[in-house]
Design an enzyme around this catalytic site. Structure first.
Site, PDB file in Angstrom:
ATOM      1  N   CYS A 117       0.831  -1.206   0.000  1.00  0.00           N
ATOM      2  CA  CYS A 117       0.000   0.000   0.000  1.00  0.00           C
ATOM      3  C   CYS A 117       0.868   1.259   0.000  1.00  0.00           C
ATOM      4  O   CYS A 117       1.736   1.426   0.855  1.00  0.00           O
ATOM      5  CB  CYS A 117      -0.930   0.012   1.207  1.00  0.00           C
ATOM      6  SG  CYS A 117      -1.931   1.501   1.232  1.00  0.00           S
ATOM      7  N   GLY A 241      -6.898  -5.629 -10.971  1.00  0.00           N
ATOM      8  CA  GLY A 241      -7.495  -4.667 -10.049  1.00  0.00           C
ATOM      9  C   GLY A 241      -8.449  -3.734 -10.771  1.00  0.00           C
ATOM     10  O   GLY A 241      -9.610  -4.069 -11.022  1.00  0.00           O
TER      11      GLY A 241
HETATM   12  C1  LIG Z   1      -9.153   1.831  -5.251  1.00  0.00           C
HETATM   13  C2  LIG Z   1      -7.979   0.934  -4.964  1.00  0.00           C
HETATM   14  C3  LIG Z   1      -7.839   0.381  -3.714  1.00  0.00           C
HETATM   15  C4  LIG Z   1      -6.760  -0.484  -3.437  1.00  0.00           C
HETATM   16  N1  LIG Z   1      -6.686  -1.092  -2.213  1.00  0.00           N
HETATM   17  C5  LIG Z   1      -5.738  -2.038  -1.997  1.00  0.00           C
HETATM   18  C6  LIG Z   1      -5.747  -2.828  -0.808  1.00  0.00           C
HETATM   19  O1  LIG Z   1      -6.626  -2.696   0.051  1.00  0.00           O
HETATM   20  N2  LIG Z   1      -4.754  -3.753  -0.654  1.00  0.00           N
HETATM   21  C7  LIG Z   1      -3.771  -3.945  -1.603  1.00  0.00           C
HETATM   22  O2  LIG Z   1      -2.898  -4.803  -1.428  1.00  0.00           O
HETATM   23  N3  LIG Z   1      -3.759  -3.220  -2.736  1.00  0.00           N
HETATM   24  C8  LIG Z   1      -4.720  -2.307  -2.964  1.00  0.00           C
HETATM   25  N4  LIG Z   1      -4.752  -1.645  -4.154  1.00  0.00           N
HETATM   26  C9  LIG Z   1      -3.769  -1.994  -5.192  1.00  0.00           C
HETATM   27  C10 LIG Z   1      -4.331  -3.092  -6.108  1.00  0.00           C
HETATM   28  O3  LIG Z   1      -4.555  -4.282  -5.397  1.00  0.00           O
HETATM   29  C11 LIG Z   1      -3.355  -3.381  -7.268  1.00  0.00           C
HETATM   30  O4  LIG Z   1      -2.131  -3.810  -6.740  1.00  0.00           O
HETATM   31  C12 LIG Z   1      -3.117  -2.148  -8.130  1.00  0.00           C
HETATM   32  O5  LIG Z   1      -4.321  -1.473  -8.407  1.00  0.00           O
HETATM   33  C13 LIG Z   1      -2.430  -2.525  -9.449  1.00  0.00           C
HETATM   34  O6  LIG Z   1      -3.223  -3.422 -10.172  1.00  0.00           O
HETATM   35  P1  LIG Z   1      -4.136  -2.938 -11.431  1.00  0.00           P
HETATM   36  O7  LIG Z   1      -3.226  -2.223 -12.376  1.00  0.00           O
HETATM   37  O8  LIG Z   1      -4.690  -4.209 -11.979  1.00  0.00           O
HETATM   38  O9  LIG Z   1      -5.181  -2.019 -10.880  1.00  0.00           O
HETATM   39  C14 LIG Z   1      -5.794  -0.764  -4.434  1.00  0.00           C
HETATM   40  C15 LIG Z   1      -5.938  -0.173  -5.691  1.00  0.00           C
HETATM   41  C16 LIG Z   1      -7.009   0.652  -5.968  1.00  0.00           C
HETATM   42  C17 LIG Z   1      -7.137   1.235  -7.348  1.00  0.00           C
END
Ligand SMILES: Cc1cc2nc3c(=O)[nH]c(=O)nc-3n(C[C@H](O)[C@H](O)[C@H](O)COP(=O)(O)O)c2cc1C
Length: 350
Positions: A117, A241
């Site tokens: 995070c 995500g």
């Molecule tokens: C709105 C939002 C909330 C997120 N909350 C978390 C979380 O609670 N725990 C976590 O490990 N990553 C969190 N992430 C990161 C995502 O799990 C992921 O690693 C990141 O968005 C990259 O993947 P993507 O390109 O497929 O979105 C969050 C991302 C977004 C956009």
């Protein structure tokens, strides 16, 4: 240490992997997303298909250890959600271990530790990705949590804290030695936030270094990007995500492609129905109109980016003050677009 028993399909791409004795099938998982991946969103994505594992939003170890009501609600899942991974964050090894035990007692399949995070609030207290700068503490957390629970333990992190400290492979090896049974890596560093230039080398390095499954994450949104990520890193699976908010069918389309099948197409009727499902399920769950609008808008603003001319719909939805208004704008938009435009050719599909 668990042996990797990843299965591959006709394209030589992974179709499932194992976290200890739990088969994650397909090898496509929904990312933990705070404020988004609640029980409603997770169940919706699962009901579409193509999702081998879901994660809860991250939950503060302090809150879950104290069995705080809000934290327990975040950790809540439905029996139809198995396998389910509950994610916790924190910086105190004892507190993390006690929180993990609470999660195990709640019946989770897997406990995931958040070390990715980027939020200032979480990092300021040395949690989330700040732990990547404190390897000793990070390793101690994994050790203490491992000793406290018997369910599988996994870790999700970034490639590093910043460009000078891209230490995910070294940490992954240390976590494996402490008993972690799976590692997810988002290719960005904490410093990158959600920007940065694509650099997936550390995911590939992790895969070469450790014997437990490696899940690749970051901008995987469709069959092409999933295939590219898997071929370039050799990872055992992909995590999606934001792509799931833009296109909730993306996990299914990726899973179909990994199996060598033609990914399904999404038409406008399905998109309209999905908007109503988001609205209806959240309203049933949250009951309050204002809370429902908040959650709905958070997802709808991403969802509309995949709809041709969806910008206009997005603006109307975000301005809406009631559920009736949302329905009104949705009806007008889709009535017009369904009568005027040819069926959507889904651009995500190879
Ligand atoms: C709105 C939002 C909330 C997120 N909350 C978390 C979380 O609670 N725990 C976590 O490990 N990553 C969190 N992430 C990161 C995502 O799990 C992921 O690693 C990141 O968005 C990259 O993947 P993507 O390109 O497929 O979105 C969050 C991302 C977004 C956009």
């Amino acid at each position: 240490m668990s042996q990797i028993k990843t299965e591959t399909g006709p394209l030589g791409l992974p179709t499932s992997y194992m976290i200890r004795d739990i088969r994650i099938d397909p090898a496509v998982v929904l990312a933990p997303m705070e404020g988004v991946s609640n029980i409603v969103f997770r169940r919706l994505i699962r009901s579409i298909g193509g999702c081998g594992l879901t994660y809860t939003e991250f939950i503060a170890s302090k809150a879950i250890r104290a069995r705080n009501q809000k934290a327990l609600l975040m950790a809540d899942f439905d029996p139809d959600e198995y396998p389910i991974s509950v994610q916790i964050f924190g910086k105190d090894p004892e507190e993390m271990a006690e929180a993990a035990k609470v999660v195990e007692d709640l019946g989770a399949s897997i406990l995931d530790i958040n070390m990715g995070c980027p939020s200032k609030k979480v990092c300021a207290h040395s949690g989330g990705s700040a732990l990547m700068r404190e390897p000793k503490l990070a390793i101690e957390i994994v050790r203490k949590v491992r000793a406290a629970i018997s369910i599988p333990l996994t870790v999700k992190m970034r490639s590093g804290f910043d460009a000078n400290q891209r230490n995910a492979p070294e940490l992954a090896l240390a976590f494996q030695d402490e008993g972690a049974e799976g590692i997810t890596i988002h290719w960005r560093t904490r410093e990158d936030g959600y920007k940065g230039t694509r650099q997936i080398d550390k995911i590939a390095e992790c895969k070469a270094k450790i014997q437990i499954p490696v899940i690749a994450n970051g901008d995987v949104t469709n069959p092409q990007s999933a295939e590219q990520m898997l071929r370039e890193t050799g990872a055992d699976g992909v995590m999606v995500g934001r792509g799931a908010m833009r296109n909730p069918w993306s996990l299914l389309q990726i899973a179909q492609h990994l199996r060598g099948e033609k990914p399904m197409c999404v038409d406008r009727e399905a998109q309209k129905s999905m908007l109503y499902l988001f609205l209806d399920r959240h309203h049933q769950y949250l009951r309050h109109e204002k809370a429902t609008l908040g959650k709905f808008k958070q997802i709808a603003k991403h969802f509309c980016t995949e709809i041709p001319n969806g910008d206009q719909l997005r603006r109307s939805l975000l301005r809406s003050q009631s559920i009736d208004e949302i329905i009104h704008h949705t009806e007008i938009f889709f009535d017009l677009s369904l009568s005027q435009q040819p069926p959507l050719q889904n651009q995500n599909v190879i």
